[in-house]
Motif scaffolding. Structure first.
Motif, short mmCIF file in Angstrom:
data_model
loop_
_atom_site.label_atom_id
_atom_site.label_comp_id
_atom_site.label_asym_id
_atom_site.label_seq_id
_atom_site.Cartn_x
_atom_site.Cartn_y
_atom_site.Cartn_z
N GLU A 254 54.59 38.15 63.81
CA GLU A 254 53.19 38.49 64.53
C GLU A 254 53.39 38.91 65.95
N ALA A 255 54.62 38.73 66.46
CA ALA A 255 54.97 38.71 67.88
C ALA A 255 54.65 40.23 68.52
N ALA A 256 55.34 41.06 67.67
CA ALA A 256 55.03 42.51 68.15
C ALA A 256 53.88 42.80 68.77
N GLY A 257 52.55 42.31 68.07
CA GLY A 257 51.17 42.61 68.24
C GLY A 257 50.76 41.97 69.68
N HIS A 258 51.70 41.13 70.24
CA HIS A 258 51.18 40.19 71.15
C HIS A 258 52.07 40.59 72.78
N LEU A 259 52.96 41.71 72.21
CA LEU A 259 54.03 41.91 73.39
C LEU A 259 53.55 43.51 73.91
N THR A 260 53.61 43.70 75.40
CA THR A 260 53.22 44.72 75.70
C THR A 260 54.60 45.74 75.38
N ASP A 261 54.46 47.02 75.67
CA ASP A 261 55.38 47.94 75.27
C ASP A 261 56.74 47.62 75.58
N SER A 272 69.53 26.24 63.47
CA SER A 272 69.04 26.72 62.35
C SER A 272 69.44 28.37 62.45
N MET A 273 70.07 28.66 63.45
CA MET A 273 70.66 29.95 63.60
C MET A 273 71.33 30.40 62.41
N VAL A 274 71.93 29.42 61.81
CA VAL A 274 72.99 29.61 60.62
C VAL A 274 72.05 30.25 59.49
N HIS A 275 70.85 30.06 59.29
CA HIS A 275 69.81 30.52 58.36
C HIS A 275 69.11 31.86 58.61
N MET A 276 69.33 32.37 59.87
CA MET A 276 68.94 33.48 60.25
C MET A 276 69.47 34.80 59.70
N GLU A 277 70.70 34.83 59.52
CA GLU A 277 71.46 35.99 58.87
C GLU A 277 70.91 36.14 57.46
N ALA A 278 70.88 35.13 56.79
CA ALA A 278 70.64 35.03 55.28
C ALA A 278 69.00 35.71 55.17
N LEU A 279 68.01 34.96 56.02
CA LEU A 279 66.93 35.20 56.08
C LEU A 279 66.54 36.74 56.48
N TYR A 280 67.18 37.29 57.63
CA TYR A 280 67.10 38.31 58.13
C TYR A 280 68.15 39.32 58.54
N PRO A 281 68.59 39.90 57.10
CA PRO A 281 70.00 40.37 57.05
C PRO A 281 69.98 41.78 58.04
N GLY A 282 70.91 41.90 58.83
CA GLY A 282 70.87 43.19 59.82
C GLY A 282 70.17 43.08 60.74
N ALA A 283 69.24 42.07 61.10
CA ALA A 283 68.05 41.94 62.25
C ALA A 283 68.70 42.24 63.67
N GLN A 304 62.14 46.79 68.85
CA GLN A 304 63.10 46.22 67.71
C GLN A 304 62.40 45.24 66.70
N LEU A 305 61.43 44.79 67.15
CA LEU A 305 60.38 44.02 65.99
C LEU A 305 59.72 45.17 65.08
N LEU A 306 59.13 45.91 65.85
CA LEU A 306 58.30 47.04 64.86
C LEU A 306 59.48 47.74 63.84
N ASP A 307 60.52 48.10 64.69
CA ASP A 307 61.35 49.00 63.71
C ASP A 307 62.01 48.22 62.48
N TYR A 308 62.28 46.67 62.74
CA TYR A 308 62.90 46.13 61.63
C TYR A 308 61.78 45.66 60.68
N PHE A 309 60.69 45.00 61.15
CA PHE A 309 59.76 44.32 60.31
C PHE A 309 58.80 45.34 59.76
N ASN A 310 58.79 46.59 60.04
CA ASN A 310 57.75 47.61 59.51
C ASN A 310 58.70 48.41 58.53
N ASP A 311 59.81 48.33 58.54
CA ASP A 311 60.79 49.43 57.49
C ASP A 311 60.08 49.00 56.19
#
Length: 311
Positions: A254-261, A272-283, A304-311
């Protein structure tokens, strides 16, 4: 308190033999070192822990002049120190809850068991105005502090970005009561606003140049292994599901919708950063390094949020 680590006989000996603040600092540090307390709520060694307990209990600043350290204590002051030392050692209550004081980014804050004890590496970033990632700090006019707790991050942000409005959000009404106290203590009522919100639910349609998030991020395995001291803190501020990322998932969606350009999102996820790569590969997360210690903080832009999460 016959079952206390510090017996009445030990206390009586201390009352008789320990005379000055220096004596009591040394003895307190020795008790901490010998009784397995965990240091992780503002200090990392017995001496600093002793200073952070003894001096505030004597209504003295932790950076009190050296001349004061040779001052003698009254009997009632000694009794008070032993009472609180027993609470720290026997019940494993963090010092910040015993003194109702914690420091963050060089500022003092009121804390109690409604909020976590401040310890985030965000202090280092705030003091540097998030350089080099934030290109024009002077243009920042709106900031969101997500999961504000005591309000320490929000208030430190307000000091660093004097031209910005800071929204301090938290799901916990109890935590927000503490936030309000600290906003008042720091006379930040015109700049920092406490808002009850489950992630972004309380700020619909709002956009920010900078979002700083320190959500609960302890995974189930780490929760089970936490030292006793952490169990005095609100579980709501620590636990976030099996992998520690339940709140972070919502935040990233949801963050992208609450950020300015040109807006940036900074998030702390700790171990918990150890779980991030498995959850978001290539983010495209940029993981930050800190001179004063700390890990598990990343930055990502709106684009970056829009590009990654809207792909």
């Amino acid at each position: 308190m016959s079952d206390s680590v510090i017996s009445q006989a030990m206390a009586e000996e201390a009352y008789q033999d320990l005379v000055t603040i220096q004596d009591w600092l040394r003895w307190t540090a020795s008790q901490f070192a010998g009784n397995g307390v965990f240091f992780g709520h503002g200090t990392d060694n017995p001496w600093d822990e002793a200073v952070s307990l003894v001096l505030p209990l004597l209504n003295l600043p932790v950076d009190a002049p050296k001349e004061l350290i040779s001052a003698r204590l009254t009997h009632s002051e000694k009794v008070r120190l032993v009472e609180y030392l027993r609470l720290r050692i026997d019940e494993r209550i963090p010092v910040a809850y015993l003194t109702n004081q914690a420091w963050f980014a060089g500022l003092p804050f009121y804390v109690d068991e409604r909020v976590l004890v401040p310890r985030s590496p965000f202090a280092e970033l705030i003091e540097a105005q998030f350089t080099p990632w934030l290109k024009s700090p002077e243009k920042v006019t709106r900031i969101l502090d997500m999961c504000t707790g005591s309000g320490c991050i929000a208030i430190a942000l307000a000091k660093a970005f004097e031209q910005a409005q800071v929204d301090a959000v938290d799901i916990s009404f109890d935590a927000l009561a503490v936030t309000e106290m600290n906003i008042h203590d720091h006379q930040a009522q015109e700049q920092v606003f406490a808002i009850q919100s489950d992630v972004f639910s309380g700020v619909p349609g709002q956009q920010y140049d900078l979002i700083v998030a320190n959500p609960p991020y302890v995974d189930a395995e780490d929760m089970a292994d936490l030292p006793e001291e952490f169990h005095h803190e609100p579980e709501l501020g620590l636990a976030s599901g099996e992998d520690g990322l339940d709140v972070t998932r919502t935040l990233l969606q949801e963050a992208a919708g609450h950020l300015t350009d040109e807006g940036l999102l900074f998030v702390e996820v700790g171990n918990s950063m150890v779980h991030m790569e498995a959850l978001y590969p290539g983010a495209p997360f940029t993981w930050l390094e800190f001179e004063r210690g700390g890990l598990g903080v990343f930055v990502i832009s709106k684009k970056q949020l829009l590009d990654y999460f809207n792909d």
